[in-house]
Scaffold this motif. Structure first.
Motif, PDB file in Angstrom:
ATOM      1  N   THR A 184       0.956  -1.538  -0.043  1.00  0.00           N
ATOM      2  CA  THR A 184       0.696  -0.156  -0.103  1.00  0.00           C
ATOM      3  C   THR A 184       0.626   1.574  -0.120  1.00  0.00           C
ATOM      4  O   THR A 184       1.760   1.205   0.430  1.00  0.00           O
ATOM      5  CB  THR A 184      -1.320  -0.359   1.138  1.00  0.00           C
ATOM      6  OG1 THR A 184      -0.463  -0.073   2.567  1.00  0.00           O
ATOM      7  CG2 THR A 184      -1.775  -1.546   1.590  1.00  0.00           C
ATOM      8  N   GLN A 185       0.320   2.174  -0.354  1.00  0.00           N
ATOM      9  CA  GLN A 185       0.912   3.664  -0.543  1.00  0.00           C
ATOM     10  C   GLN A 185       0.078   4.436  -0.052  1.00  0.00           C
ATOM     11  O   GLN A 185      -1.666   4.557  -0.585  1.00  0.00           O
ATOM     12  CB  GLN A 185       1.770   3.530  -1.689  1.00  0.00           C
ATOM     13  CG  GLN A 185       2.133   5.453  -1.381  1.00  0.00           C
ATOM     14  CD  GLN A 185       3.469   5.433  -3.241  1.00  0.00           C
ATOM     15  OE1 GLN A 185       3.043   4.346  -3.351  1.00  0.00           O
ATOM     16  NE2 GLN A 185       4.218   6.924  -2.828  1.00  0.00           N
ATOM     17  N   LEU A 186       0.176   5.718   0.854  1.00  0.00           N
ATOM     18  CA  LEU A 186      -0.566   7.159   1.416  1.00  0.00           C
ATOM     19  C   LEU A 186      -0.465   8.327  -0.345  1.00  0.00           C
ATOM     20  O   LEU A 186       0.401   7.752   0.027  1.00  0.00           O
ATOM     21  CB  LEU A 186      -1.045   7.358   2.471  1.00  0.00           C
ATOM     22  CG  LEU A 186      -1.536   8.330   2.747  1.00  0.00           C
ATOM     23  CD1 LEU A 186      -1.644   7.963   4.254  1.00  0.00           C
ATOM     24  CD2 LEU A 186      -1.342   9.670   2.822  1.00  0.00           C
ATOM     25  N   THR A 187      -1.643   8.558  -0.559  1.00  0.00           N
ATOM     26  CA  THR A 187      -1.115  10.141  -1.613  1.00  0.00           C
ATOM     27  C   THR A 187      -2.148  11.161  -1.288  1.00  0.00           C
ATOM     28  O   THR A 187      -2.932  10.495  -1.143  1.00  0.00           O
ATOM     29  CB  THR A 187      -0.621   9.714  -2.884  1.00  0.00           C
ATOM     30  OG1 THR A 187      -2.201   9.031  -2.816  1.00  0.00           O
ATOM     31  CG2 THR A 187      -0.035   8.517  -3.092  1.00  0.00           C
ATOM     32  N   TYR A 188      -2.327  11.801  -2.099  1.00  0.00           N
ATOM     33  CA  TYR A 188      -2.991  13.291  -1.235  1.00  0.00           C
ATOM     34  C   TYR A 188      -3.775  14.096  -2.505  1.00  0.00           C
ATOM     35  O   TYR A 188      -2.689  13.817  -4.123  1.00  0.00           O
ATOM     36  CB  TYR A 188      -2.691  14.227  -1.211  1.00  0.00           C
ATOM     37  CG  TYR A 188      -2.300  13.603   0.731  1.00  0.00           C
ATOM     38  CD1 TYR A 188      -3.332  13.986   2.166  1.00  0.00           C
ATOM     39  CD2 TYR A 188      -1.005  13.511   0.948  1.00  0.00           C
ATOM     40  CE1 TYR A 188      -3.661  13.731   2.809  1.00  0.00           C
ATOM     41  CE2 TYR A 188      -0.582  12.517   2.553  1.00  0.00           C
ATOM     42  CZ  TYR A 188      -2.121  12.989   3.589  1.00  0.00           C
ATOM     43  OH  TYR A 188      -2.220  12.517   4.295  1.00  0.00           O
ATOM     44  N   TRP A 210       1.165  21.433  -1.035  1.00  0.00           N
ATOM     45  CA  TRP A 210      -0.199  20.693  -0.430  1.00  0.00           C
ATOM     46  C   TRP A 210       0.941  19.932   0.416  1.00  0.00           C
ATOM     47  O   TRP A 210       1.532  19.468   0.004  1.00  0.00           O
ATOM     48  CB  TRP A 210      -1.378  19.998  -1.351  1.00  0.00           C
ATOM     49  CG  TRP A 210      -2.250  21.609  -1.443  1.00  0.00           C
ATOM     50  CD1 TRP A 210      -1.975  22.753  -0.957  1.00  0.00           C
ATOM     51  CD2 TRP A 210      -3.264  21.604  -1.844  1.00  0.00           C
ATOM     52  NE1 TRP A 210      -2.748  23.633  -1.524  1.00  0.00           N
ATOM     53  CE2 TRP A 210      -3.976  22.501  -1.973  1.00  0.00           C
ATOM     54  CE3 TRP A 210      -4.129  20.583  -1.840  1.00  0.00           C
ATOM     55  CZ2 TRP A 210      -5.233  23.213  -1.962  1.00  0.00           C
ATOM     56  CZ3 TRP A 210      -5.104  20.399  -2.436  1.00  0.00           C
ATOM     57  CH2 TRP A 210      -5.998  21.678  -2.263  1.00  0.00           C
ATOM     58  N   LEU A 211      -0.272  18.637   1.556  1.00  0.00           N
ATOM     59  CA  LEU A 211       0.020  17.943   1.254  1.00  0.00           C
ATOM     60  C   LEU A 211       0.577  16.542   0.094  1.00  0.00           C
ATOM     61  O   LEU A 211      -0.162  16.806  -1.162  1.00  0.00           O
ATOM     62  CB  LEU A 211      -0.733  16.902   2.018  1.00  0.00           C
ATOM     63  CG  LEU A 211      -1.213  17.706   3.570  1.00  0.00           C
ATOM     64  CD1 LEU A 211      -2.372  16.717   3.800  1.00  0.00           C
ATOM     65  CD2 LEU A 211       0.068  17.719   4.267  1.00  0.00           C
ATOM     66  N   GLY A 212       1.421  15.591   0.143  1.00  0.00           N
ATOM     67  CA  GLY A 212       2.371  14.964  -0.710  1.00  0.00           C
ATOM     68  C   GLY A 212       2.593  13.849   0.085  1.00  0.00           C
ATOM     69  O   GLY A 212       2.714  13.351   1.248  1.00  0.00           O
TER      70      GLY A 212
END
Length: 313
Positions: A223-227, A236-238
């Motif tokens: 998995t990976q978290l992105t915005y 911005w959040l990255g």
């Protein structure tokens, strides 16, 4: 009489430039959404954004519009109707922050119906000042001018609700078992980094949500978290969802499934930005299989979540 009010962001009433302009005027005019010098921003909004952006955005809305209207409103209506069937002794309604039915209008209607104990559930699982706090601003502004105020229960966040967490995990497990993707990409709506530095806990809420969901999984995907949904020039959040998807195929990720846990209903950001635009980026970079895991929409498991939240009050 008890009441439950679901509140969502809002949507243009029609997929045309005048309706989009009216919606963006209210949305981007909210100081909770754009935290900058008001005089400077007002000039940018009215001098640069509102004259040009509505026509472009309207063309995108036309790609996702349904016979019943905007998907966001269609699904919010359905969630409201389904929740009403769970509570024969409560009045359940919905409102929008930046489109009809407006929050003050619906609060007035509920007062007329005798609601004196009201649970308000913004349909944003992870708290942010840009969404949840903006919603509460409008609720509090309405009651400042009323002689009678009901008992209020404001639900600021439900990202740790066990039913919400499990419902997301079940969607991921089903996708992994059926499609065997190389990666599950968690794509959350982004906010400017400066908001987080100033105290908005949204990024932490997203990270905690992801950790809880991963713990609830029966499968063990990568998995990976992105915005997503960056707006303007400020950082911005990255990492950014779109840039990540452009890079994944070169890293050997050919099969990706994307889930957007911050969205409870399909909207422009899921149907167009993720499932059309970002799909194109991934495939153009060499990706072979892109799957968009849909938000809850009218699924009964989300009504279970809402019922569980409201039943506390």
């Amino acid at each position: 009489m008890k009441g439950i009010l679901l509140i969502n962001l809002g949507t243009p009433e029609r997929p045309d430039a005048p309706a989009v302009r009216a919606y963006l005027h209210d949305f981007l005019g909210d100081p909770r959404v754009i935290r900058t010098n008001r005089i400077l921003w007002w000039g940018i909004l009215h001098g640069m954004i509102l004259p040009s952006r509505p026509k472009k955005s309207a063309a995108l809305y036309q790609k996702i519009w349904t016979d019943e209207g905007s998907p966001l409103e269609v699904y919010t209506k359905q969630q409201t109707a389904a929740l009403q069937t769970r509570f024969s002794d409560r009045i359940v309604r919905y409102a929008m922050c930046y489109s009809n039915p407006r929050i003050p209008t619906v609060l007035g209607e509920m007062a007329d119906l005798g609601v004196d104990d009201l649970t308000i559930i913004p349909l944003y699982p992870q708290y942010s000042s840009t969404t949840t706090a903006a919603t509460f601003d409008q609720v509090q502004a309405y009651y400042r001018n009323q002689m009678h105020m009901p008992a209020l229960h404001l639900v600021s966040d439900f990202s740790q609700n066990p039913l919400y967490v499990q419902a997301i995990a079940d969607r991921i497990d089903a996708t992994v078992q059926t499609l065997d993707p190389d990666l599950i990409l968690f794509s959350y709506h982004g906010i400017p980094e400066s908001y987080v530095r100033d105290g908005d806990p949204y990024a932490t809420r997203c990270e905690n949500s992801t950790a809880l969901i991963l713990k609830a999984l029966k499968t063990a995907p990568k998995t990976q978290l992105t915005y997503q949904s960056r707006f303007g020039r400020d950082p911005w959040l990255g990492p950014a969802t779109d840039e990540t998807l452009k890079q994944l195929p070169a890293a050997g990720v050919k099969r990706v499934a994307v889930i957007a846990p911050s969205f409870t209903s399909d909207c422009l950001e899921t149907l167009y930005e993720l499932d059309m635009e970002n799909r194109m980026y991934f495939e153009a970079a060499g990706g072979e299989h892109f799957t968009m895991i849909a938000p809850f929409n009218n699924d009964a498991d989300f009504v279970d979540v809402l019922e569980n939240i409201a039943s506390v009050y």
